[in-house]
Motif scaffolding. Structure first.
Motif, PDB file in Angstrom:
ATOM      1  N   SER A 138      21.540  32.548  14.006  1.00 42.82           N
ATOM      2  CA  SER A 138      22.306  32.149  12.827  1.00 42.82           C
ATOM      3  C   SER A 138      21.973  33.061  11.653  1.00 42.82           C
ATOM      4  N   ARG A 139      20.689  33.334  11.477  1.00 39.15           N
ATOM      5  CA  ARG A 139      20.277  34.228  10.394  1.00 39.15           C
ATOM      6  C   ARG A 139      20.811  35.643  10.624  1.00 39.15           C
ATOM      7  N   ALA A 140      20.735  36.097  11.864  1.00 37.54           N
ATOM      8  CA  ALA A 140      21.224  37.430  12.183  1.00 37.54           C
ATOM      9  C   ALA A 140      22.714  37.538  11.908  1.00 37.54           C
ATOM     10  N   GLY A 141      23.438  36.456  12.220  1.00 37.49           N
ATOM     11  CA  GLY A 141      24.876  36.451  11.962  1.00 37.49           C
ATOM     12  C   GLY A 141      25.189  36.558  10.492  1.00 37.49           C
ATOM     13  N   ILE A 142      24.419  35.841   9.667  1.00 37.50           N
ATOM     14  CA  ILE A 142      24.641  35.895   8.232  1.00 37.50           C
ATOM     15  C   ILE A 142      24.320  37.268   7.691  1.00 37.50           C
TER      16      ILE A 142
ATOM     17  N   ASP B 194      41.933  29.244 -11.014  1.00 37.28           N
ATOM     18  CA  ASP B 194      41.014  29.625  -9.940  1.00 37.28           C
ATOM     19  C   ASP B 194      39.837  30.410 -10.497  1.00 37.28           C
ATOM     20  N   LEU B 195      38.647  30.099 -10.000  1.00 39.53           N
ATOM     21  CA  LEU B 195      37.438  30.839 -10.336  1.00 39.53           C
ATOM     22  C   LEU B 195      37.025  31.663  -9.122  1.00 39.53           C
ATOM     23  N   HIS B 196      36.638  32.910  -9.365  1.00 38.06           N
ATOM     24  CA  HIS B 196      36.242  33.808  -8.286  1.00 38.06           C
ATOM     25  C   HIS B 196      34.800  34.251  -8.468  1.00 38.06           C
ATOM     26  N   SER B 197      34.232  34.792  -7.393  1.00 42.55           N
ATOM     27  CA  SER B 197      32.843  35.247  -7.433  1.00 42.55           C
ATOM     28  C   SER B 197      32.703  36.610  -8.107  1.00 42.55           C
ATOM     29  N   GLY B 198      33.804  37.300  -8.329  1.00 39.46           N
ATOM     30  CA  GLY B 198      33.824  38.584  -9.016  1.00 39.46           C
ATOM     31  C   GLY B 198      35.136  38.749  -9.750  1.00 39.46           C
ATOM     32  N   ASP B 199      35.282  39.871 -10.439  1.00 46.39           N
ATOM     33  CA  ASP B 199      36.444  40.038 -11.315  1.00 46.39           C
ATOM     34  C   ASP B 199      37.615  40.757 -10.641  1.00 46.39           C
ATOM     35  N   THR B 200      37.894  40.370  -9.397  1.00 46.48           N
ATOM     36  CA  THR B 200      39.117  40.794  -8.716  1.00 46.48           C
ATOM     37  C   THR B 200      39.588  39.631  -7.849  1.00 46.48           C
ATOM     38  N   ALA B 201      40.868  39.664  -7.485  1.00 46.43           N
ATOM     39  CA  ALA B 201      41.402  38.608  -6.617  1.00 46.43           C
ATOM     40  C   ALA B 201      40.834  38.702  -5.211  1.00 46.43           C
ATOM     41  N   GLN B 202      40.242  39.856  -4.845  1.00 45.01           N
ATOM     42  CA  GLN B 202      39.671  40.022  -3.511  1.00 45.01           C
ATOM     43  C   GLN B 202      38.315  39.331  -3.383  1.00 45.01           C
ATOM     44  N   HIS B 203      37.615  39.111  -4.496  1.00 42.70           N
ATOM     45  CA  HIS B 203      36.372  38.350  -4.434  1.00 42.70           C
ATOM     46  C   HIS B 203      36.713  36.895  -4.108  1.00 42.70           C
ATOM     47  N   TYR B 204      35.907  36.286  -3.262  1.00 39.01           N
ATOM     48  CA  TYR B 204      36.256  34.955  -2.791  1.00 39.01           C
ATOM     49  C   TYR B 204      36.256  33.931  -3.936  1.00 39.01           C
ATOM     50  N   ARG B 205      37.062  32.907  -3.727  1.00 38.02           N
ATOM     51  CA  ARG B 205      37.222  31.835  -4.711  1.00 38.02           C
ATOM     52  C   ARG B 205      36.018  30.892  -4.646  1.00 38.02           C
ATOM     53  N   VAL B 206      35.483  30.521  -5.812  1.00 39.12           N
ATOM     54  CA  VAL B 206      34.336  29.608  -5.835  1.00 39.12           C
ATOM     55  C   VAL B 206      34.714  28.210  -6.329  1.00 39.12           C
TER      56      VAL B 206
ATOM     57  N   SER C  99      34.127  28.603   3.423  1.00 41.13           N
ATOM     58  CA  SER C  99      33.321  28.910   4.605  1.00 41.13           C
ATOM     59  C   SER C  99      31.856  28.550   4.447  1.00 41.13           C
ATOM     60  N   GLY C 100      31.503  27.885   3.366  1.00 40.72           N
ATOM     61  CA  GLY C 100      30.136  27.427   3.193  1.00 40.72           C
ATOM     62  C   GLY C 100      29.153  28.568   2.984  1.00 40.72           C
ATOM     63  N   TYR C 101      27.892  28.293   3.282  1.00 39.49           N
ATOM     64  CA  TYR C 101      26.855  29.285   2.993  1.00 39.49           C
ATOM     65  C   TYR C 101      27.056  30.587   3.766  1.00 39.49           C
ATOM     66  N   THR C 102      27.542  30.502   5.004  1.00 39.78           N
ATOM     67  CA  THR C 102      27.708  31.718   5.805  1.00 39.78           C
ATOM     68  C   THR C 102      28.688  32.703   5.169  1.00 39.78           C
ATOM     69  N   GLY C 103      29.597  32.210   4.348  1.00 35.62           N
ATOM     70  CA  GLY C 103      30.540  33.094   3.674  1.00 35.62           C
ATOM     71  C   GLY C 103      30.208  33.329   2.221  1.00 35.62           C
ATOM     72  N   SER C 104      29.051  32.854   1.793  1.00 33.11           N
ATOM     73  CA  SER C 104      28.654  32.969   0.378  1.00 33.11           C
ATOM     74  C   SER C 104      27.725  34.173   0.208  1.00 33.11           C
ATOM     75  N   TRP C 105      28.300  35.371   0.213  1.00 30.42           N
ATOM     76  CA  TRP C 105      27.503  36.601   0.208  1.00 30.42           C
ATOM     77  C   TRP C 105      27.284  37.172  -1.189  1.00 30.42           C
ATOM     78  N   LYS C 106      28.029  36.698  -2.189  1.00 31.38           N
ATOM     79  CA  LYS C 106      27.958  37.302  -3.529  1.00 31.38           C
ATOM     80  C   LYS C 106      26.797  36.727  -4.325  1.00 31.38           C
ATOM     81  N   ALA C 107      25.961  37.602  -4.893  1.00 28.97           N
ATOM     82  CA  ALA C 107      24.885  37.147  -5.778  1.00 28.97           C
ATOM     83  C   ALA C 107      25.485  36.451  -6.991  1.00 28.97           C
ATOM     84  N   LEU C 108      24.897  35.336  -7.384  1.00 29.48           N
ATOM     85  CA  LEU C 108      25.444  34.533  -8.480  1.00 29.48           C
ATOM     86  C   LEU C 108      24.997  35.024  -9.843  1.00 29.48           C
ATOM     87  N   LEU C 109      23.725  35.379  -9.984  1.00 31.86           N
ATOM     88  CA  LEU C 109      23.142  35.681 -11.291  1.00 31.86           C
ATOM     89  C   LEU C 109      22.955  37.179 -11.490  1.00 31.86           C
ATOM     90  N   VAL C 110      23.138  37.619 -12.719  1.00 29.23           N
ATOM     91  CA  VAL C 110      22.860  39.012 -13.065  1.00 29.23           C
ATOM     92  C   VAL C 110      21.352  39.218 -13.120  1.00 29.23           C
TER      93      VAL C 110
END
Length: 208
Positions: free
Chosen positions: A8-12, A43-55, A115-126
């Motif tokens: 599971s860890r390797a997959g992430i 909609d709120l995103h994880s980054g400043d483009t529409a390609q960043h996943y929605r949070v 997709s839950g944690y497995t799809g949560s790859w973007k760092a939240l904090l600067v």
């Protein structure tokens, strides 16, 4: 031999390593100001483009704090009740107290509700939270049956930021801020509301 937990860890790790580098617009810091959502759901995103996943999303008339802007996007505070993920490798868990303690600095992960944690790859904090920081756990994200914890779901820190298209917002007025506070919304006292527009006066005609 890899266990299910190891797999599971390797997959992430593979998912995160395989994520494409997404081009971001030039986000500039601005003096923080309150802005009101003017669409039914922004909609709120994880980054400043529409390609960043929605949070997540923010409902109409909710006020957020803007502290960064690009040509088309705004960097905003997370709404009350939002959560974040802390990778299990970053923290130790005290089950009796139901809290974690960071064992190394961590930028946490912006949550991907699809997709839950497995799809949560973007760092939240600067800026990473330092080792020794403690946080209450909302939920333990399990790797699978008997696999142990992959991550911990915690309340989003006050300095967590998401991104929304600027067209979804406008500066909030003093009246809107007061109404939002009256409903239990939290807005820092030192932020300046949008000035009230004053119609230009018509000059008096000069007698001939």
């Amino acid at each position: 031999m890899l266990t299910r937990f190891d797999l599971s860890r390797a997959g992430i790790i593979a998912i995160v390593a395989g994520m494409p580098a997404l081009a971001s617009a030039q986000m500039k810091d601005v003096a923080p100001y309150p802005a009101v959502v003017i669409v039914s759901a922004a909609d709120l995103h994880s980054g400043d483009t529409a390609q960043h996943y929605r949070v997540g999303a923010v409902n109409q008339n909710v006020i957020v704090i803007v502290d960064g802007e690009s040509a088309n996007w705004s960097r905003v505070s997370y709404p009350a009740g939002s959560y974040a993920f802390v990778p299990a490798d970053d923290a130790s868990f005290d089950a009796a107290a139901n809290e974690i303690k960071l064992i190394k600095e961590s930028r946490l992960r912006a949550p991907n509700p699809t997709s839950g944690y497995t799809g949560s790859w973007k760092a939240l904090l600067v800026t990473a939270l330092p080792a020794g920081t403690t946080m209450k756990v909302l939920q333990v994200e399990e790797a699978g049956k008997g696999g142990g914890a992959l991550a911990y779901r915690v309340g989003a820190p006050a300095n967590a930021r998401a991104f929304t298209e600027s067209k979804n917002l406008r500066k909030a007025s003093a009246e809107e801020i007061a109404a939002f506070r009256a409903k239990g919304g939290s807005i820092p006292e030192n932020l300046t509301p949008a000035p009230v527009a004053v119609a230009p006066s018509t000059p008096a005609s000069t007698p001939l």
